[in-house]
Design a protein around this motif. Sequence first.
Motif, PDB file in Angstrom:
ATOM      1  N   ASP A  51      -0.418  -6.188  -5.120  1.00  0.00           N
ATOM      2  CA  ASP A  51       1.076  -5.932  -5.168  1.00  0.00           C
ATOM      3  C   ASP A  51       1.650  -6.625  -3.908  1.00  0.00           C
ATOM      4  O   ASP A  51       1.195  -6.830  -2.867  1.00  0.00           O
TER       5      ASP A  51
ATOM      6  N   TYR B   7       3.894   5.638  -5.421  1.00  0.00           N
ATOM      7  CA  TYR B   7       3.443   4.291  -5.761  1.00  0.00           C
ATOM      8  C   TYR B   7       1.755   4.402  -5.332  1.00  0.00           C
ATOM      9  O   TYR B   7       1.544   5.009  -4.412  1.00  0.00           O
TER      10      TYR B   7
ATOM     11  N   VAL C 266       9.729   2.821  -2.827  1.00  0.00           N
ATOM     12  CA  VAL C 266       8.885   3.596  -3.380  1.00  0.00           C
ATOM     13  C   VAL C 266       8.161   4.682  -2.362  1.00  0.00           C
ATOM     14  O   VAL C 266       7.217   5.296  -2.634  1.00  0.00           O
TER      15      VAL C 266
ATOM     16  N   GLY D 115       5.908   7.600 -11.644  1.00  0.00           N
ATOM     17  CA  GLY D 115       5.088   6.260 -11.040  1.00  0.00           C
ATOM     18  C   GLY D 115       4.702   5.222 -12.276  1.00  0.00           C
ATOM     19  O   GLY D 115       5.241   5.503 -13.288  1.00  0.00           O
TER      20      GLY D 115
END
Length: 509
Positions: A385, A303, A326, A279
Amino acid sequence: MTATLLSGNRVMQPAAFEREIERAAAAMQSSGVAPGDAVALLLRNDFAFFVASLAARWIGAFATPINWHATPDEIGYILEDSGARLLIAHDDLAAPLADRLAGMTLVCVPTPAEIAAAYRLPPSTAPAGAMAWDAWLPDEASPAPPRGPGGASSLIYTSGTTGKPKGVRRRPFEPGHLAAQAQIAVHGYGLDPAETIRVLMTGPMYHSAPNAYGLVSAELAEKIVLEPRFDAEELLALVQQHRITHMHVVPTMFVRLLKLPEKVRAGYDLSSLRFVVHGAAPCPTQIKRQMIDWWGPVIHEYYGSTETGLVTGHGSSDALARPGTVGRALPGVTLRVIGEDGKHAGTGEAGDIHVRSEAVPDFTYHGHPDEKSALEQAGFVTVGDIGWLDEDGYLFLCDRRRDMIISGGVNIYPAEVEAALLGIGGVRDCAVFGIPDPEFGEAVCAYVEPDEEATLDAAGIQRSLAGSLSRYKIPKVVRFETHLPREDSGKIFKRRLREAYWANEGRAI
């Protein structure tokens, strides 16, 4: 039950490990540490890191690991901001801080021989006035019982890629969290207490992910082997020697492992590996495929963030079937993607990733609760994100909003450009970020770390990218560096590259 710890020629058996935790907990109480206080740790991966972290939890204090690559000013900021009055540090790391520790108890741990050798450190001694670790620990200890299930949690500072780092202070774990966390350990880390677990620790535990992985492993694993400093071939040797089953790594380590000569790679028995999870940074799809081809279907990815804990996870089959994902939400985690209009994004549409998790207690930014409030929306948290979900709920990341480049009003995601750069022969690693541009506001800049024998130039890089990227995404500026600045985890310090371009601009974006 605790694990056996091994580092170099040193071994700490479970009974001694547990006894050391009790002694350290008693010593912390004697030093005035109370429930809710911060205990600062400036330590490389060492027995004392595990002991001090678990001892702080025992008495309801917050273990606060500090990135030992930080400057004295940066370390001083964290010590002041956290309110820590106890600092536990390796001798050599404490020496530059001697004039910054007024009113603080300093406990120094001798720097182990294997760490000193790995980093080629000169002999060091503790600063005047410091207490020696062994002398600080009492002979007999009767510490107070834990403050609730698991005691306090952690106070870990974010990387600070933009501005000062913020301390993520998490509330104590409650029984419901512990049950969900056990599922995260199994599905996200592969740490199933029903199986034999032998862990190789490669990443620095001042980072939140290796920290959580290491401390969970301390309770579930049969043994934990500490690699003093990441070295690709040494990692293979340690896996073979100790029949390692589990590891937590970062993609940069994969890249360096794949650079080993084929004869070296084939010379070690890695058949004991069962769950290697990575990660912290995106992994280029071609790198992951090569690792799966080499090690088999033991490669996994998660993630998450310091604030949210682990969010998604997936294994090798998903990585091959859905390159770039992910993974899907882990047990107890709910995901949603919110578009620019504030509504739920459709399948394949990019937006801000919002997370709610039952596996970790709520958090606040220490001393800055207003900044936490800005991240919340209807019980969900976003850390900036950007990503999208496919029709089966698999998450794909675009970038971090704070890293996004806006050039002429167009959004450019550095991660996309970096992935394209890593597909060019001779490019070992790279970093992409925005720099000031008088016409467009920002321009794309790429720093490239080439392979030793590569013959690359800026024009050639730009021509190669033209086949896979839109023209406006191609870096206007390309620089080459033999060694890009990195944290010990391998993560590139983009801030150090970027800040030189913005120093005299009067703005940061």
